[in-house]
Design a protein around this motif. Structure first.
Motif, PDB file in Angstrom:
ATOM      1  N   GLU A 116     -21.670  26.305 -35.077  1.00 46.86           N
ATOM      2  CA  GLU A 116     -20.957  26.857 -36.229  1.00 46.86           C
ATOM      3  C   GLU A 116     -19.442  26.763 -36.033  1.00 46.86           C
ATOM      4  O   GLU A 116     -18.710  26.295 -36.920  1.00 46.86           O
ATOM      5  CB  GLU A 116     -21.317  28.336 -36.418  1.00 46.86           C
ATOM      6  CG  GLU A 116     -22.644  28.620 -37.037  1.00 46.86           C
ATOM      7  CD  GLU A 116     -22.901  30.113 -37.123  1.00 46.86           C
ATOM      8  OE1 GLU A 116     -23.616  30.512 -38.051  1.00 46.86           O
ATOM      9  OE2 GLU A 116     -22.405  30.877 -36.282  1.00 46.86           O
TER      10      GLU A 116
ATOM     11  N   ALA B 113     -22.708  28.467 -45.432  1.00 45.32           N
ATOM     12  CA  ALA B 113     -23.572  28.598 -46.622  1.00 45.32           C
ATOM     13  C   ALA B 113     -22.928  27.915 -47.814  1.00 45.32           C
ATOM     14  O   ALA B 113     -23.618  27.275 -48.618  1.00 45.32           O
ATOM     15  CB  ALA B 113     -23.836  30.070 -46.923  1.00 45.32           C
TER      16      ALA B 113
ATOM     17  N   GLN C 288     -36.815  31.073 -47.535  1.00 46.69           N
ATOM     18  CA  GLN C 288     -35.951  29.996 -47.061  1.00 46.69           C
ATOM     19  C   GLN C 288     -36.760  28.925 -46.329  1.00 46.69           C
ATOM     20  O   GLN C 288     -36.477  27.727 -46.455  1.00 46.69           O
ATOM     21  CB  GLN C 288     -34.874  30.579 -46.145  1.00 46.69           C
ATOM     22  CG  GLN C 288     -33.862  31.430 -46.882  1.00 46.69           C
ATOM     23  CD  GLN C 288     -33.092  32.375 -45.973  1.00 46.69           C
ATOM     24  OE1 GLN C 288     -33.145  32.254 -44.745  1.00 46.69           O
ATOM     25  NE2 GLN C 288     -32.374  33.319 -46.562  1.00 46.69           N
TER      26      GLN C 288
ATOM     27  N   HIS D 271     -29.990  27.946 -39.448  1.00 46.86           N
ATOM     28  CA  HIS D 271     -30.009  29.309 -38.907  1.00 46.86           C
ATOM     29  C   HIS D 271     -28.817  30.118 -39.373  1.00 46.86           C
ATOM     30  O   HIS D 271     -28.820  31.350 -39.309  1.00 46.86           O
ATOM     31  CB  HIS D 271     -29.953  29.237 -37.372  1.00 46.86           C
ATOM     32  CG  HIS D 271     -28.620  28.759 -36.873  1.00 46.86           C
ATOM     33  ND1 HIS D 271     -28.270  27.419 -36.878  1.00 46.86           N
ATOM     34  CD2 HIS D 271     -27.538  29.428 -36.411  1.00 46.86           C
ATOM     35  CE1 HIS D 271     -27.040  27.297 -36.411  1.00 46.86           C
ATOM     36  NE2 HIS D 271     -26.563  28.500 -36.127  1.00 46.86           N
ATOM     37  N   SER D 272     -27.739  29.441 -39.810  1.00 45.92           N
ATOM     38  CA  SER D 272     -26.446  30.089 -39.981  1.00 45.92           C
ATOM     39  C   SER D 272     -26.392  30.939 -41.249  1.00 45.92           C
ATOM     40  O   SER D 272     -26.817  30.517 -42.323  1.00 45.92           O
ATOM     41  CB  SER D 272     -25.331  29.039 -40.034  1.00 45.92           C
ATOM     42  OG  SER D 272     -24.082  29.658 -40.274  1.00 45.92           O
ATOM     43  N   THR D 273     -25.831  32.142 -41.095  1.00 43.21           N
ATOM     44  CA  THR D 273     -25.543  32.998 -42.251  1.00 43.21           C
ATOM     45  C   THR D 273     -24.043  33.059 -42.517  1.00 43.21           C
ATOM     46  O   THR D 273     -23.591  33.876 -43.328  1.00 43.21           O
ATOM     47  CB  THR D 273     -26.076  34.421 -42.011  1.00 43.21           C
ATOM     48  OG1 THR D 273     -25.477  34.953 -40.816  1.00 43.21           O
ATOM     49  CG2 THR D 273     -27.592  34.427 -41.860  1.00 43.21           C
TER      50      THR D 273
ATOM     51  N   VAL E  17     -34.780  29.329 -37.154  1.00 42.69           N
ATOM     52  CA  VAL E  17     -33.831  30.392 -37.514  1.00 42.69           C
ATOM     53  C   VAL E  17     -33.265  31.108 -36.293  1.00 42.69           C
ATOM     54  O   VAL E  17     -32.351  31.921 -36.415  1.00 42.69           O
ATOM     55  CB  VAL E  17     -34.469  31.404 -38.484  1.00 42.69           C
ATOM     56  CG1 VAL E  17     -34.928  30.711 -39.749  1.00 42.69           C
ATOM     57  CG2 VAL E  17     -35.637  32.155 -37.844  1.00 42.69           C
TER      58      VAL E  17
END
Length: 427
Positions: free
Chosen positions: A340, A420, A46, A413-415, A152
């Motif tokens: 987020e 996404a 990434q 950084h967001s999952t 991240v």
């Protein structure tokens, strides 16, 4: 079928030279757009993707201007990191020196402010431009143990050719972010680096544990400072009627009278004595105290006029929310999780339930306890501008979201599945 990522730590512990050769093959294949025998680790892949989009040259390192010695000194004095240097030194330096590593501490901008350890390794670091005052952000010098953890927001080890820039492939590093325990804001990164043959599988866990000790020390210092401020607050508040609070310079509450206790009151970015409109209390009078502010509510009608809320997610690692209206404007820097959540509420203007936000963030609608706790923290500074049941921005507020030019750079950084999906990288 996609190749599985290699276990770098395991392979390097057995044969560092072989691990370096395999990683070099992986890197060359990825840069050539070809398929390698094994895949890079997701955090590394990434990072490489971000750098390929940003135009960093993998064949030539780039060194932006070093900070002057005066500027390094100024940043050291202003950085909260100076308060935890003894913790970092005690936890890292003695072992790092024996293991032929160096300890590097960089601020939230990726600028190297402290660098100590094995003298021969320090000289090798000079050859890489890893010097005091150097800019070690990921989008400047490629994948590395300072810049990548800052992006991240978690510990990252970068071994040999996992570095994006070829000249760094003789190096190995393990870095962990250090965040302000009060609000999650990134204040810097601590990194342990050295020649690739000195890599050990336990290095990353070691660095991360020391970073967490540093955060614990910052939390302890903050609580002690609030205790001292309470001693100042007690006689002041005893003489007052009405609603009032004593807060530290960042708005953290030491004591209140005539109102419910709240952990933090959002102050203007540069507070000054006089009347100010604060989102949690309305019109207030601010008076300076030793170590903080006396905040007294002034019971007058709220000023008319519409409210504008700007959620700025365009700048990497510098997310913020700004509220403006007829009474003025104020801004608040956002932690990764709060960025987020506010992005999701801006997308869903009709609102989201706790279970809906849990599904958006974690892919699990059952994680409502975590969501409610975080939203409670958000409401401490956004106050009356957020409604609940469902969570949403207030109806009369104009909400604008500033996004990165490239959607793939949205909250890297967001999952969170929804984020996404907005980046175009979801399933």
């Amino acid at each position: 079928m996609a190749n599985s990522p290699m276990n770098v730590a395991q392979l390097a512990a057995v044969d560092a030279a072989r691990a370096a050769r395999v990683l070099n093959e992986v890197r060359e294949a990825r840069l050539a757009g070809q398929r390698a025998r094994v895949a890079p680790r997701p955090v590394i892949e990434q990072s490489w993707d971000r750098l390929l989009r940003s135009g960093v040259d993998p064949e030539h390192d780039f060194r932006s201007g070093l900070l002057s010695s005066d500027e390094v000194r100024r940043r050291r004095e202003e950085s909260p990191l100076k308060e935890v240097l003894p913790v970092l030194r005690e936890g890292l330096l003695s072992v790092a020196d024996v293991a032929h590593h160096i300890m590097v501490v960089a601020d939230h901008d990726g600028r190297v402010l402290w660098r100590e350890g094995c003298t021969p390794v320090l000289r090798k670091a000079d050859g890489l431009g890893f010097e005091l005052g150097a800019d070690w952000r990921e989008d400047v010098v490629g994948t590395n143990g300072v810049g990548t953890p800052a992006v991240v927001r978690r510990p990252v080890q970068v071994f040999a050719a996992e570095h994006f820039v070829r000249s760094h492939a003789t190096w190995t590093c393990a870095g962990a972010p250090i965040t302000d325990p009060r609000d999650g804001r990134l204040i810097g990164v601590v990194d342990v680096s050295g020649p690739l043959e000195t890599m050990h599988p336990a290095t990353l866990a070691w660095v991360d544990s020391v970073a967490k000790l540093a955060e614990a020390r910052l939390r302890e210092r903050h609580l002690n400072a609030l205790e001292r401020l309470r001693a100042v607050a007690a006689p002041v508040l005893a003489r007052l009627t009405g609603r009032a609070a004593v807060v530290d310079r960042d708005g953290w509450t030491a004591a209140v009278t005539g109102m419910p206790y709240t952990n933090r009151i959002a102050l203007p970015k540069s507070p000054a004595p006089g009347r100010r409109w604060l989102p949690a209390l309305g019109l207030c009078a601010l008076e300076p105290l030793d170590g903080g502010w006396l905040v007294r509510a002034v019971d007058e009608p709220s000023p008319p006029g519409s409210t504008r809320i700007v959620l700025d997610l365009a700048r990497p690692r510098r997310w913020s929310v700004t509220v403006s209206g007829s009474a003025g404007a104020w801004s608040h820097e956002l932690s990764p999780r709060h960025a987020e959540l506010l992005y999701l509420l801006a997308v869903h203007r009709r609102g989201r339930s706790a279970s809906g936000l849990a599904e958006d963030v974690f892919g699990d609608p059952g994680r409502t306890v975590t969501v409610r706790a975080e939203m409670s923290r958000v409401r401490r500074y956004l106050g009356g501008f957020l409604e609940h049941r469902p969570y949403r921005f207030c109806e009369d507020a104009e909400v604008e979201v500033l996004l990165p030019d490239d959607p793939r750079d949205l909250l890297p950084h967001s999952t969170a599945p929804t984020v996404a999906g907005s980046r175009g990288t979801g399933p």
